[in-house]
Design a protein around this motif. Structure first.
Motif, PDB file in Angstrom:
ATOM      1  N   MET A 134       0.387  -1.862  -0.180  1.00 36.84           N
ATOM      2  CA  MET A 134      -0.208   0.372  -0.195  1.00 36.84           C
ATOM      3  C   MET A 134       0.631   1.215   0.066  1.00 36.84           C
ATOM      4  SD  MET A 134      -3.304   1.139   1.914  1.00 36.84           S
ATOM      5  CE  MET A 134      -2.572   0.161   4.068  1.00 36.84           C
ATOM      6  N   GLU A 135       2.151   1.221   0.839  1.00 35.26           N
ATOM      7  CA  GLU A 135       2.740   2.863   1.292  1.00 35.26           C
ATOM      8  C   GLU A 135       3.081   2.454  -1.249  1.00 35.26           C
ATOM      9  OE1 GLU A 135       6.893   4.054   4.062  1.00 35.26           O
ATOM     10  OE2 GLU A 135       5.353   2.222   3.767  1.00 35.26           O
ATOM     11  N   LYS A 136       3.716   1.100  -1.478  1.00 32.52           N
ATOM     12  CA  LYS A 136       4.210   2.038  -2.896  1.00 32.52           C
ATOM     13  C   LYS A 136       3.700   1.705  -3.556  1.00 32.52           C
ATOM     14  CE  LYS A 136       8.275  -1.693  -2.306  1.00 32.52           C
ATOM     15  NZ  LYS A 136       7.906  -3.724  -2.669  1.00 32.52           N
ATOM     16  N   ARG A 137       2.372   1.946  -3.199  1.00 30.37           N
ATOM     17  CA  ARG A 137       1.362   2.014  -4.232  1.00 30.37           C
ATOM     18  C   ARG A 137       1.011   3.181  -3.941  1.00 30.37           C
ATOM     19  NH1 ARG A 137      -1.264  -2.422  -3.402  1.00 30.37           N
ATOM     20  NH2 ARG A 137      -2.924  -1.631  -1.388  1.00 30.37           N
ATOM     21  N   THR A 138       0.686   4.299  -3.046  1.00 33.51           N
ATOM     22  CA  THR A 138       0.735   5.546  -2.033  1.00 33.51           C
ATOM     23  C   THR A 138       1.659   6.559  -3.329  1.00 33.51           C
ATOM     24  OG1 THR A 138      -0.340   5.048  -0.569  1.00 33.51           O
ATOM     25  CG2 THR A 138       0.511   7.063  -0.530  1.00 33.51           C
ATOM     26  N   ALA A 139       3.180   6.378  -2.961  1.00 35.19           N
ATOM     27  CA  ALA A 139       4.442   6.764  -3.080  1.00 35.19           C
ATOM     28  C   ALA A 139       4.057   6.263  -4.621  1.00 35.19           C
ATOM     29  CB  ALA A 139       5.335   6.192  -2.788  1.00 35.19           C
ATOM     30  N   HIS A 140       3.446   5.614  -5.638  1.00 36.21           N
ATOM     31  CA  HIS A 140       3.838   5.784  -7.128  1.00 36.21           C
ATOM     32  C   HIS A 140       3.014   6.856  -7.454  1.00 36.21           C
ATOM     33  CE1 HIS A 140       2.389   4.727 -10.711  1.00 36.21           C
ATOM     34  NE2 HIS A 140       4.031   4.263 -11.740  1.00 36.21           N
ATOM     35  N   GLU A 141       1.941   6.863  -6.739  1.00 33.90           N
ATOM     36  CA  GLU A 141       0.537   7.541  -7.300  1.00 33.90           C
ATOM     37  C   GLU A 141       1.115   9.087  -7.046  1.00 33.90           C
ATOM     38  OE1 GLU A 141      -3.366   8.290  -5.645  1.00 33.90           O
ATOM     39  OE2 GLU A 141      -3.022   6.474  -5.169  1.00 33.90           O
ATOM     40  N   TYR A 142       1.750   9.515  -5.786  1.00 34.84           N
ATOM     41  CA  TYR A 142       2.073  11.190  -5.622  1.00 34.84           C
ATOM     42  C   TYR A 142       3.402  10.990  -6.099  1.00 34.84           C
ATOM     43  CZ  TYR A 142      -3.099  10.423  -2.871  1.00 34.84           C
ATOM     44  OH  TYR A 142      -3.831  10.657  -2.897  1.00 34.84           O
ATOM     45  N   CYS A 143       4.320  10.685  -5.982  1.00 35.29           N
ATOM     46  CA  CYS A 143       5.577  10.926  -6.315  1.00 35.29           C
ATOM     47  C   CYS A 143       5.994  10.536  -7.971  1.00 35.29           C
ATOM     48  CB  CYS A 143       6.762   9.822  -5.502  1.00 35.29           C
ATOM     49  SG  CYS A 143       5.844  10.773  -3.737  1.00 35.29           S
ATOM     50  N   PRO A 292       6.607   9.606   1.171  1.00 33.80           N
ATOM     51  CA  PRO A 292       7.252   9.752   1.821  1.00 33.80           C
ATOM     52  C   PRO A 292       8.180  10.614   2.322  1.00 33.80           C
ATOM     53  CG  PRO A 292       6.925   7.763   0.068  1.00 33.80           C
ATOM     54  CD  PRO A 292       6.519   9.221  -0.467  1.00 33.80           C
ATOM     55  N   HIS A 293       9.429  10.316   3.591  1.00 29.11           N
ATOM     56  CA  HIS A 293      10.175  11.130   3.451  1.00 29.11           C
ATOM     57  C   HIS A 293       9.870  12.742   3.972  1.00 29.11           C
ATOM     58  CE1 HIS A 293      12.926   8.029   3.706  1.00 29.11           C
ATOM     59  NE2 HIS A 293      12.746   7.374   2.617  1.00 29.11           N
ATOM     60  N   ALA A 294       8.452  12.849   4.045  1.00 26.19           N
ATOM     61  CA  ALA A 294       8.386  14.201   4.162  1.00 26.19           C
ATOM     62  C   ALA A 294       8.713  14.722   5.791  1.00 26.19           C
ATOM     63  CB  ALA A 294       6.567  14.382   4.061  1.00 26.19           C
ATOM     64  N   MET A 295       8.367  13.931   6.881  1.00 27.83           N
ATOM     65  CA  MET A 295       9.125  14.652   8.220  1.00 27.83           C
ATOM     66  C   MET A 295      10.180  15.051   7.946  1.00 27.83           C
ATOM     67  SD  MET A 295       5.596  14.757   9.009  1.00 27.83           S
ATOM     68  CE  MET A 295       5.795  15.866  10.794  1.00 27.83           C
ATOM     69  N   ARG A 320      12.849  12.086  -6.268  1.00 29.23           N
ATOM     70  CA  ARG A 320      11.524  12.508  -6.966  1.00 29.23           C
ATOM     71  C   ARG A 320      10.247  12.760  -4.931  1.00 29.23           C
ATOM     72  NH1 ARG A 320      12.901   6.858  -7.569  1.00 29.23           N
ATOM     73  NH2 ARG A 320      11.704   5.387  -6.244  1.00 29.23           N
ATOM     74  N   TYR A 321      10.761  12.585  -4.183  1.00 33.25           N
ATOM     75  CA  TYR A 321      10.238  12.237  -3.441  1.00 33.25           C
ATOM     76  C   TYR A 321      10.348  13.706  -2.174  1.00 33.25           C
ATOM     77  CZ  TYR A 321      10.268   7.239  -2.523  1.00 33.25           C
ATOM     78  OH  TYR A 321       9.727   5.460  -2.665  1.00 33.25           O
TER      79      TYR A 321
END
Length: 374
Positions: A134-143, A292-295, A320-321
């Motif tokens: 799920m984290e990988k899908r989210t990262a791909h969708e937004y980054c 990812p790594h936003a904080m 990309r992050y």
């Protein structure tokens, strides 16, 4: 921030179906409907509410805004204890653990869906795999999934940038620039309609997020987009036409996710890669989609301005992050680009400067005395 920092390793973010506990931000439009729907689907689930309405929720823990990290961590521990208690209660008798009969007991065992891990419980591997996927899908969708670019190569450097003005993102910001706090603005085209109300920091959309996302990645012809300023009376008429409050969104989260969907791990054209970036204040992390790594990026830019390329090197994360997070905070006006690097000495506390100066003075005095004695 809590899950990536002090709470790391104690909790796992999973989908709502397998979760043992829930965390909800219920301050936006339609919060009563969202809460009622949530309770109807998960009536026995321990839940933490983040809201300014501290007395509006029964059978839930509530943390008022602004959220304090120590209060959040303390309440998460209560959620963990509640999940442990429910897990023990499902065993009969308590001294001789056994699986409850089918249909008896309101929750699954903690090992089956460990969003909150009690004690030293080890989650099942399939849950971790699902969370990672799920984290990988989210990262791909937004980054996006672009590799790091060699910015010394002009052809690769060109791929780092995008022009927000060619996309829906640019139309939204142009529309906001035309309106005032007392009015609204309506953006129309063949794909749908969006009404922005900057005075109340809200937006009305006659399309879903599933419809909105593809619009963010396709260049829009300006002639095909109609922007109309609305007076207060027209705003009320627009509001009355909507079938329900589900069409409302908060303005900042809308602009944030549109920027992420549009940039896909790139930065707006014209932003220098070697210019130090300073985060003026933290984004509202309880309402925004965190990449990812936003904080870590936010903490770095708040403490000391760093360029985008320096940020990649210091944190050792993909370009990309960093670029995606920058594009999002840039769209909300939360960052400032420094024209020249800020010397570390300028950001030191004054007492530290004076202490260093006094130490340097004593060293110079000692050197003078030694040279005079020779």
């Amino acid at each position: 921030m809590a899950f990536a920092g002090p709470g790391k390793g104690s909790y796992i973010l999973v989908d709502e179906v397998t979760a043992e506990a829930g965390i909800l931000d219920l301050d936006g439009p339609g919060w009563e409907k969202l809460w009622k729907d949530y309770k109807s689907r998960f009536p026995r689930r321990p839940t933490l509410i983040i809201s300014i309405r501290t007395h509006a929720f029964a059978d839930a823990w509530v943390i008022p805004k602004p959220v304090k990290l120590d209060a959040l961590l303390a309440t998460l521990e209560k959620l963990r204890a509640s999940c442990r208690h429910r897990g023990e209660a499902s065993m009969s008798p308590p001294q001789q653990p056994a699986n409850p009969p089918p249909g008896v007991g309101g929750s699954k065992s903690l090992q089956e869906s460990p969003s909150v891990m009690p004690g030293n419980a080890v989650p099942q591997r399939f849950t971790l795999d699902a969370a990672e996927a799920m984290e990988k899908r989210t990262a791909h969708e937004y980054c996006g999934d672009a590799p790091d670019r060699d910015v010394t190569d002009p052809l690769q450097l060109e791929k780092v940038y995008y022009d927000p003005g060619r996309y829906l993102q640019g139309h939204l910001h142009r529309a906001l620039a035309k309106t005032q706090a007392t009015s609204g603005v309506c953006i129309k085209s063949g794909w749908g309609e969006i009404t922005l109300l900057p005075g109340s920091s809200q937006a009305m959309l006659k399309l879903s997020d599933k419809q909105l996302r593809p619009l963010c990645v396709v260049p829009l012809v300006e002639a095909d987009v109609e922007i109309n300023i609305l007076n207060p009376q027209e705003v009320e008429r627009q509001r009355a036409q909507l079938p329900s409050l589900t069409s409302w969104q908060l303005l900042q989260p809308l602009l944030w996710k549109v920027a992420l969907w549009t940039s896909r791990g790139r930065i707006p054209r014209g932003v220098p890669l070697d210019c130090p970036v300073y985060l003026k204040h933290w984004p509202n992390v309880t309402r925004l989609l965190l990449t990812p790594h936003a904080m870590r990026i936010a903490a770095l830019w708040t403490t000391q301005p760093h360029s985008l390329l320096d940020t990649v090197a210091i944190l050792q994360i993909p370009q990309r992050y960093v670029f995606a997070f920058f594009s999002a905070v840039y769209s909300l006006g939360l960052v400032e680009l420094k024209q020249t690097p800020t010397p570390i000495r300028e950001r030191m506390p004054s007492n530290l400067k004076s202490r260093q100066k006094s130490i340097l003075g004593r060293i110079l005095s000692r050197l003078r005395r030694v040279s005079q004695s020779l």
